[in-house]
Design a protein around this motif. Structure first.
Motif, PDB file in Angstrom:
ATOM      1  N   ILE B 168       1.018  -1.246   0.443  1.00  0.00           N
ATOM      2  CA  ILE B 168      -0.486   0.429  -0.409  1.00  0.00           C
ATOM      3  C   ILE B 168       1.383   1.328  -0.221  1.00  0.00           C
ATOM      4  CG2 ILE B 168      -1.866   1.561   1.829  1.00  0.00           C
ATOM      5  CD1 ILE B 168      -3.125  -0.999   1.865  1.00  0.00           C
ATOM      6  N   VAL B 169       2.048   1.353   0.715  1.00  0.00           N
ATOM      7  CA  VAL B 169       2.587   2.377   0.957  1.00  0.00           C
ATOM      8  C   VAL B 169       3.309   2.600  -0.502  1.00  0.00           C
ATOM      9  CG1 VAL B 169       4.994   3.357   2.006  1.00  0.00           C
ATOM     10  CG2 VAL B 169       3.003   2.351   3.018  1.00  0.00           C
ATOM     11  N   PHE B 170       4.096   1.510  -1.205  1.00  0.00           N
ATOM     12  CA  PHE B 170       4.468   1.472  -3.103  1.00  0.00           C
ATOM     13  C   PHE B 170       3.670   1.864  -3.789  1.00  0.00           C
ATOM     14  CE2 PHE B 170       7.335   0.354   0.019  1.00  0.00           C
ATOM     15  CZ  PHE B 170       9.151   0.922  -0.819  1.00  0.00           C
ATOM     16  N   GLY B 171       2.167   1.817  -3.164  1.00  0.00           N
ATOM     17  CA  GLY B 171       1.056   1.915  -3.650  1.00  0.00           C
ATOM     18  C   GLY B 171       0.478   1.194  -5.157  1.00  0.00           C
ATOM     19  N   GLN B 172       1.162  -0.165  -4.715  1.00  0.00           N
ATOM     20  CA  GLN B 172       0.390  -1.302  -5.199  1.00  0.00           C
ATOM     21  C   GLN B 172      -0.110  -2.945  -4.496  1.00  0.00           C
ATOM     22  OE1 GLN B 172       4.874  -2.486  -6.521  1.00  0.00           O
ATOM     23  NE2 GLN B 172       5.372  -0.763  -8.106  1.00  0.00           N
ATOM     24  N   LEU B 269      -9.743  -3.002   2.950  1.00  0.00           N
ATOM     25  CA  LEU B 269     -10.699  -3.225   1.926  1.00  0.00           C
ATOM     26  C   LEU B 269     -11.936  -2.443   1.306  1.00  0.00           C
ATOM     27  CD1 LEU B 269     -10.950  -6.921   2.252  1.00  0.00           C
ATOM     28  CD2 LEU B 269      -9.546  -5.837   0.714  1.00  0.00           C
ATOM     29  N   LEU B 270     -12.049  -2.061   1.887  1.00  0.00           N
ATOM     30  CA  LEU B 270     -13.468  -1.155   1.563  1.00  0.00           C
ATOM     31  C   LEU B 270     -13.416   0.105   1.435  1.00  0.00           C
ATOM     32  CD1 LEU B 270     -15.396  -2.432   4.685  1.00  0.00           C
ATOM     33  CD2 LEU B 270     -15.448  -3.574   1.936  1.00  0.00           C
ATOM     34  N   VAL B 271     -12.090   1.459   2.270  1.00  0.00           N
ATOM     35  CA  VAL B 271     -11.889   2.619   2.395  1.00  0.00           C
ATOM     36  C   VAL B 271     -11.342   2.820   1.328  1.00  0.00           C
ATOM     37  CG1 VAL B 271     -12.168   2.694   4.444  1.00  0.00           C
ATOM     38  CG2 VAL B 271     -10.146   1.838   3.800  1.00  0.00           C
ATOM     39  N   PRO B 272     -10.983   4.238   1.080  1.00  0.00           N
ATOM     40  CA  PRO B 272     -10.264   5.210  -0.206  1.00  0.00           C
ATOM     41  C   PRO B 272      -8.391   4.690  -0.132  1.00  0.00           C
ATOM     42  CG  PRO B 272     -11.345   6.963   0.874  1.00  0.00           C
ATOM     43  CD  PRO B 272     -11.592   5.329   1.915  1.00  0.00           C
ATOM     44  N   ALA B 273      -8.003   4.893  -0.857  1.00  0.00           N
ATOM     45  CA  ALA B 273      -6.381   4.040  -0.834  1.00  0.00           C
ATOM     46  C   ALA B 273      -5.996   4.874   0.043  1.00  0.00           C
ATOM     47  CB  ALA B 273      -5.917   4.464  -2.178  1.00  0.00           C
TER      48      ALA B 273
END
Lengths: 246, 315
Positions: B168-172, B269-273
């Motif tokens: 998530i930190v690396f946006g992938q 899983l549900l909330v924005p990035a």
């Protein structure tokens, strides 16, 4: 090599400890400490020996238990030391090869120069036979006095473990428990010697002899059931006094 | 058993490290995350760093750390030795795969093979760690079938939480990992509960009657210990302090190791990035605290048969 020896001579040197005759004097523990602090595993370090919380390495410790209830209960002195097991997990868990079981006589030993002091062997022993020496950073344990039993500088009568030679009650016996004809094996057979914690599956070589059945009536130790007067009729002056007072 | 901090840190940190390494290697070999050098670099550094820090920490409690190299020699009989060998063998495989990912930018073909070997070796190493404890017969609370699955799944769970945070930190973000994390947490939760249920009902490895062989005389109890102040055996095997807090500590473990990370992983899983990243990152300190307390309890609650000789009612 911490795998157990595949071939052995069948010789199993060990101790037989008689819980019937042990008086709990701790002489075995003290003489063990005395010999071994200068022997193969030396030193048996003591820390804070004169403070209120001394701590030191001992290979032999004497507990006292009470067994049974009420008038039938009894006190049993219980010396505890390495049992030189036939299946010693303390040896097989050793990662360095410092712990080993000798194929020639079954004695379990530690080579201090290879011990890293990870303490895992002491975790693997249910009998508490191994004690860690914090100052030396290595594990120590009973050697069955290998530096006495094979020591040709000693008189033959002294070539027994220090704990055995010093016991004033004759409660400790040393010999080859792998030989069914040896004195110790015969003693175990005749007295119903047993293993400690057989459920662990370590197959200890040392055996313990149970306390004999209690003799709590006079007849059981050979006395008559009732004491009878031994003096007959008094004569003379004492006889006269006796007759006058009767 | 005495809960040594070095061993608690070792088993939890290396568990998380090998869990992360396992997932990175497996996911990389399967071609899931693109071979992004930054993700790979940070991921492998974190995984190998945790494993290495744990291994080094385990040498701190040794009496002779300078002889630690000897510990790889007895792999034929000793799980501790096997663990050392497995941990060392994992390094070259992991470094080859990491080189392919970070420097060459490739994780397919032969590089994937190195990844699969790395993943397998991670599993072997954690199995060895678990077996060190599970093979000790005098400690019934370790010598049972729940210990090894607990070690394996807790390692996977902590690794998955770390990997999800990294992705998530690396946006992938990867749906596979995002889906795996809550599953691993639930599995670890159930296994830990099963383990606790077992230890609460086990009668012990032996009894004072079998330890002394005096059971035929009746109930056996300690009259006099052999020594007046605590000896090594009592200090190392007879750890009692704070066992009274065990129930509370277990609840803390349930909350921090399982409940909070599970809630956060489901929420992500549900909330924005942006919020998902915060949730995934927040799960890391929570699970770290929870697993350290879990491991502390694993040691502090374990009872050793030798304590029977010192007055323990059961062990």
């Amino acid at each position: 090599m911490t795998s157990l020896p595949r071939h052995s001579t069948g010789k199993k040197l060990g101790l037989v400890i008689d819980l019937d005759t042990c008086v709990g004097c701790h002489a075995c523990a003290v003489n063990c400490k005395e010999w071994n602090t200068g022997g193969y595993m030396a030193p048996l370090t003591d820390e804070r020996p004169y403070d209120s919380d001394p701590m030191g390495v001992w290979f032999n410790r004497v507990h006292a238990f009470e067994a049974g209830e009420g008038a039938q209960s009894r006190t049993v002195h219980f010396p505890r030391s390495c049992l030189h097991c036939a299946e010693p997990a303390c040896v097989t868990v050793c990662p360095t090869g410092a712990s080993y079981k000798r194929p020639e006589d079954g004695i379990v030993l530690v080579d201090e120069s290879m011990c890293i002091g990870c303490k895992l062997c002491s975790w693997a022993c249910p009998y508490g036979a191994r004690e860690y020496d914090q100052r030396e950073g290595v594990m120590k344990k009973c050697t069955l006095c290998i530096d006495r039993i094979y020591n040709e500088n000693l008189e033959e009568i002294d070539r027994t473990p220090a704990c055995v030679s010093t016991c004033p009650a004759g409660a400790r016996h040393f010999g080859d428990l792998g030989d069914p004809e040896s004195d110790v094996s015969k003693l175990v057979a005749s007295r119903g010697g047993y293993d400690l914690m057989p459920e662990m599956g370590y197959k200890p070589v040392n055996k313990y002899l149970p306390p004999r059945p209690r003799k709590d009536v006079a007849g059981a130790v050979g006395c008559g059931t009732r004491m009878e007067p031994v003096a007959g009729e008094a004569k003379g002056l004492l006889g006269w006094i006796d007759r006058m007072l009767s | 058993m005495h809960p040594a901090y070095s061993i608690i840190f070792f088993t939890t940190a290396s568990g998380a490290g090998y869990g992360l390494l396992f997932l990175l290697a497996l996911a990389g070999a399967a071609g899931f995350p693109p071979a992004d050098p930054w993700l790979g670099g940070v991921g492998f550094a974190l995984a190998l760093g945790l494993a290495t820090a744990g291994l080094l920490s385990s040498t701190f409690h040794l009496g002779h750390p300078e002889r630690a190299w000897r510990a790889i020699s007895q792999w034929r009989s000793s799980w501790l030795s096997r663990e050392g060998v497995a941990a060392l063998v994992t390094y070259p495989a992991a470094l080859i795969f990491a080189y392919g990912w970070v420097v060459e930018g490739r994780t397919g073909g032969l590089w994937a093979l190195a990844g699969l070997v790395t993943a397998a070796l991670c599993v072997v190493t954690v199995i060895c760690t678990g077996m060190i404890y599970a093979s000790l017969k005098p400690i019934r609370r370790w010598n049972n079938r729940w210990v090894l699955p607990n070690y394996l799944v807790l390692s996977l769970m902590t690794g998955a939480i770390l990997l999800e945070a990294l992705l998530i930190v690396f946006g992938q973000p990867l749906p596979v990992v995002a889906g795996l994390t809550p599953v691993a947490i639930v599995a670890a939760w159930l296994l830990k509960r099963a383990y606790w249920r077992f230890v609460d009902s086990e009668p012990g490895a032996a009894s004072v009657e079998s330890a002394t062989g005096l059971g035929n005389l009746g109930k056996v109890r300690l009259l006099e210990p052999p020594n007046t102040s605590e000896n090594y055996l009592q200090h190392e095997m007879g750890y009692q302090i704070a066992r009274k807090h065990a129930a509370k500590l277990r609840r803390i473990v349930l909350v921090f190791a399982f409940a909070i990370p599970l809630a956060l992983s489901l929420a992500s899983l549900l909330v924005p990035a942006g919020v998902a990243a915060a949730a995934a990152l927040l799960a890391v300190p929570s699970v770290a605290l929870g697993v350290v307390i879990e491991r502390w309890l694993f040691f502090a609650e374990a009872r050793h048969a030798v304590t029977l000789y010192y007055g323990a009612a059961a062990a």
